[in-house]
Design an enzyme around this catalytic site. Structure first.
Site, PDB file in Angstrom:
ATOM      1  N   GLY A  74      25.169  49.173  75.860  1.00 43.17           N
ATOM      2  CA  GLY A  74      26.325  49.042  76.729  1.00 43.17           C
ATOM      3  C   GLY A  74      26.697  47.581  76.924  1.00 43.17           C
ATOM      4  O   GLY A  74      25.914  46.680  76.644  1.00 43.17           O
ATOM      5  N   LYS A  76      29.582  44.119  76.877  1.00 40.95           N
ATOM      6  CA  LYS A  76      30.516  43.407  76.011  1.00 40.95           C
ATOM      7  C   LYS A  76      29.757  42.424  75.127  1.00 40.95           C
ATOM      8  O   LYS A  76      28.665  42.722  74.675  1.00 40.95           O
ATOM      9  CB  LYS A  76      31.587  42.732  76.873  1.00 40.95           C
ATOM     10  N   GLY A 157      17.649  46.118  76.515  1.00 37.66           N
ATOM     11  CA  GLY A 157      17.013  45.715  77.758  1.00 37.66           C
ATOM     12  C   GLY A 157      17.665  44.513  78.395  1.00 37.66           C
ATOM     13  O   GLY A 157      18.777  44.597  78.883  1.00 37.66           O
ATOM     14  N   PHE A 158      16.970  43.340  78.372  1.00 31.93           N
ATOM     15  CA  PHE A 158      17.452  42.185  79.112  1.00 31.93           C
ATOM     16  C   PHE A 158      17.246  40.905  78.310  1.00 31.93           C
ATOM     17  O   PHE A 158      16.469  40.852  77.355  1.00 31.93           O
ATOM     18  CB  PHE A 158      16.726  42.056  80.456  1.00 31.93           C
ATOM     19  N   SER A 159      17.955  39.863  78.716  1.00 35.31           N
ATOM     20  CA  SER A 159      17.698  38.509  78.228  1.00 35.31           C
ATOM     21  C   SER A 159      17.731  37.571  79.424  1.00 35.31           C
ATOM     22  O   SER A 159      18.519  37.763  80.354  1.00 35.31           O
ATOM     23  CB  SER A 159      18.725  38.080  77.183  1.00 35.31           C
ATOM     24  N   CYS A 175      29.856  38.451  78.297  1.00 36.60           N
ATOM     25  CA  CYS A 175      29.929  39.721  79.025  1.00 36.60           C
ATOM     26  C   CYS A 175      31.325  39.986  79.584  1.00 36.60           C
ATOM     27  O   CYS A 175      31.485  40.740  80.547  1.00 36.60           O
ATOM     28  CB  CYS A 175      28.887  39.770  80.150  1.00 36.60           C
TER      29      CYS A 175
END
Length: 220
Positions: A74, A76, A157-159, A175
């Site tokens: 999900g 941008k 996941g994440f950064s 984003c």
């Protein structure tokens, strides 16, 4: 570290090509869904790359100086590169509440808790996915969240920006947010190595797992 034995905690040295990581992550997610593999938390770094999520708008590509990859997560466009800590999670939500919104919220809180241990006061902003902090008098993004769920198994996941070259974000509208900047621990005056931040993530991981099942799911 108190990592449950049914979850693999993997840390990759060096730079892992983005597409190589996605291919391995998708294979692992399929195996987890089939009950043939352990869940996975994978910490790594990528070479410079712009990735576009399912809602990425081509107008947000201002100066694509690095490879651009469309992906199934999900969100941008975002940038990944050296100096970031990337965390990919392949977790089975079928046994953890089956609530994607709860998962994203818990993921935000986990990263915020790890940053707090590192001396960064971070927070979520209503209506904006990601992790924010104050850089001077302005809000700035220090971490990004982008997930996908397939057969109730999570991917991506994440950064978190430890010490990336922040000028690399200039190739995109990160984003899709044009009215706020990005920052990093280094820009905030905190010299944080990957190993130290990984330990902060590990120490705050058990509470993250405990919050994955939202109260209404536990009562059901």
């Amino acid at each position: 570290m108190h990592i449950p034995p049914d979850i693999e905690w993997r840390v990759s040295a060096g730079l892992t090509p983005y597409q190589e990581a996605v291919t391995e992550m998708e294979a692992r997610a399929a195996a987890v869904a089939a009950g043939q593999a352990r869940e996975l938390v994978w910490l790594l770094e990528h070479p410079p790359v712009y990735t576009g999520g399912t809602s990425a708008d081509e107008s947000d590509l201002c100066d694509p100086r690095f490879p651009v990859v469309r992906t199934g997560r999900g969100g941008k466009y975002t940038y990944h590169g050296p100096g970031q800590r990337i965390g990919y999670l392949v977790l089975d939500l079928a046994k953890r509440g089956r609530d994607v919104r709860c998962f994203v919220h818990a993921l935000e809180n986990w990263v915020i808790a790890a940053l707090a241990r590192s001396g960064v006061e971070a927070f979520a902003v209503p209506g904006r996915v990601g992790i924010w902090t104050m850089d001077g008098d302005a809000q700035a993004k220090i971490g990004a969240i982008g997930v996908r769920v397939k057969r109730w198994v999570t991917l991506h996941g994440f950064s978190v920006n430890l010490s990336p070259d922040l000028s690399h974000f200039g190739g995109i509208v990160p984003c899709g947010i044009s009215d706020s900047g990005v920052t990093s621990m280094k820009k905030l005056g905190i010299n944080m190595g990957q190993e130290t931040f990984d330990m902060d993530l590990a120490l705050t991981f058990p509470p993250f797992l405990e919050t994955l099942s939202c109260p209404r799911q536990k009562e059901a």
